[in-house]
Design an enzyme around this catalytic site. Structure first.
Site, PDB file in Angstrom:
ATOM      1  CG  HIS A 103      -7.289  30.509  26.408  1.00 12.20           C
ATOM      2  ND1 HIS A 103      -8.905  30.729  26.248  1.00 12.20           N
ATOM      3  CD2 HIS A 103      -7.034  31.895  27.052  1.00 12.20           C
ATOM      4  CE1 HIS A 103      -9.265  31.953  27.106  1.00 12.20           C
ATOM      5  NE2 HIS A 103      -8.232  32.443  27.542  1.00 12.20           N
ATOM      6  CG  ASP A 105      -4.967  33.811  30.902  1.00 12.55           C
ATOM      7  OD1 ASP A 105      -5.829  33.824  29.864  1.00 12.55           O
ATOM      8  OD2 ASP A 105      -5.092  34.058  31.914  1.00 12.55           O
ATOM      9  CG  HIS A 263      -9.339  30.006  31.298  1.00  9.34           C
ATOM     10  ND1 HIS A 263      -7.928  30.184  31.330  1.00  9.34           N
ATOM     11  CD2 HIS A 263      -9.803  31.261  30.728  1.00  9.34           C
ATOM     12  CE1 HIS A 263      -7.491  31.353  30.879  1.00  9.34           C
ATOM     13  NE2 HIS A 263      -8.459  32.061  30.663  1.00  9.34           N
ATOM     14  NE  ARG A 278      -5.915  38.478  31.618  1.00 12.98           N
ATOM     15  CZ  ARG A 278      -5.469  38.136  30.636  1.00 12.98           C
ATOM     16  NH1 ARG A 278      -6.060  37.113  30.100  1.00 12.98           N
ATOM     17  NH2 ARG A 278      -4.623  38.557  29.868  1.00 12.98           N
TER      18      ARG A 278
END
Length: 308
Positions: A103, A105, A263, A278
């Site tokens: 995906h 983000d 990622h 994150r």
């Protein structure tokens, strides 16, 4: 592997693979000057994802560093922040957080983040690596006929699909209760956005795929056609030549350009704990080769963009 030197900074850049990824050294992310930040940004545009080993920073320093790359978002559009800092998205396996699918983000909103900054707090003894794929290279690898097809397509992205889809009855016995609760919260408010399948990178001008696990329907195509075509395009993004794999150590920081990457966090560590935090910088609507921007179909993500 190549090593680049910048005369204005002690930053050193060592490519990890031929197409994606670089390890950066010679800087402390808690004490960066303008030349350091400029060098990091150049490395990001060239290598798509960059890695820093052994950084002794906490959430405050992580937020401060990310803010040097752009204005920040909240941690997540639907999941609550679990720390005192609303900009932090806490990814803790104990709380059921995992993202073991390809995906980019938060593509289910109209302004997906530009940069993501991920800090390793707890690393399992075995497993827990992350893969990144170069979506610019994946597009370049297409044969001409598939490229012409991809150029005109648009796709619907939703957090209520794939990784976010919740079938509680079907998940019982397969996932822990905290994992089911995490997924239910993830889809507590559904967002859908129509994006171009091929976006134009706003800084480099390069075309890149905008797909991944949140993309589920191609506009004007049936479900079966959508699945087949997305699978074909994804296969070019995730070719081994376009992937870098990072083996985490506590204190590592990874930064990636969401406009040029996908990622995959590998969930191969069993009952061990894996915890990352994150921070993301706010994006702009993606624009296709025809100049058409992304379009909101469902949900109001405005609050997500209100980070510092």
């Amino acid at each position: 592997m190549t090593v680049d030197a910048d005369r204005d900074t002690d930053l050193r850049v060592r490519a990890v693979t031929g197409r994606i990824g670089a390890e950066l050294s010679g800087v402390d992310l808690a004490h960066l000057d303008e030349f350091d930040v400029a060098g990091i940004r150049r490395a990001l545009l060239t290598h798509r994802v960059v890695f820093f080993r052994g950084q002794s920073i906490g959430a405050t320093e992580q937020i401060a560093f990310a803010s040097r790359l752009g204005s920040l978002t909240l941690g997540h559009p639907t999941l609550p922040h679990l720390t005192e800092e609303p900009e932090i998205f806490d990814l803790d396996s104990i709380a059921g957080a995992s993202a073991n699918h390809w995906h980019t983000d938060v593509t289910f909103v109209d302004r997906p983040p530009i940069f993501s900054v991920l800090r390793a707090l707890v690393v399992p003894e075995v497993g827990g690596d992350t893969l990144w794929a170069n979506t610019v290279a994946g597009y370049r690898d297409l044969p001409d006929d598939l490229r012409q097809l991809a150029d005109g397509l648009r796709a619907v992205h939703s957090n209520g699909h794939d990784y976010g889809r919740v079938d509680v009855a079907g998940l019982k016995g397969k996932l822990r209760p905290e994992q089911i609760a995490h997924l239910q919260t993830f889809v507590s408010e559904v967002y859908e956005t129509e994006h171009p399948v091929v976006r134009v990178h706003a800084e480099t001008g390069e075309p890149a795929f905008l797909l991944g696990g949140f993309a589920h329907q191609l506009v004007g195509h049936s479900n079966s056609e959508s699945v087949d075509l997305i699978r074909i395009f994804q296969s070019y993004v995730t070719r081994p030549e376009n992937i870098v794999r990072w083996h985490w150590q506590e204190g590592d920081v990874a930064v990636w350009d969401n406009r040029a990457t996908q990622h995959y966090a590998i969930a191969d560590y069993g009952d061990q704990r894996r915890r990352m935090q994150r921070v993301t910088t706010a994006g702009i609507p993606a624009v296709g080769l025809d100049g058409r921007p992304s379009r909101i179909l469902q949900g109001d993500p405005g609050k997500y963009y209100l980070g510092r």
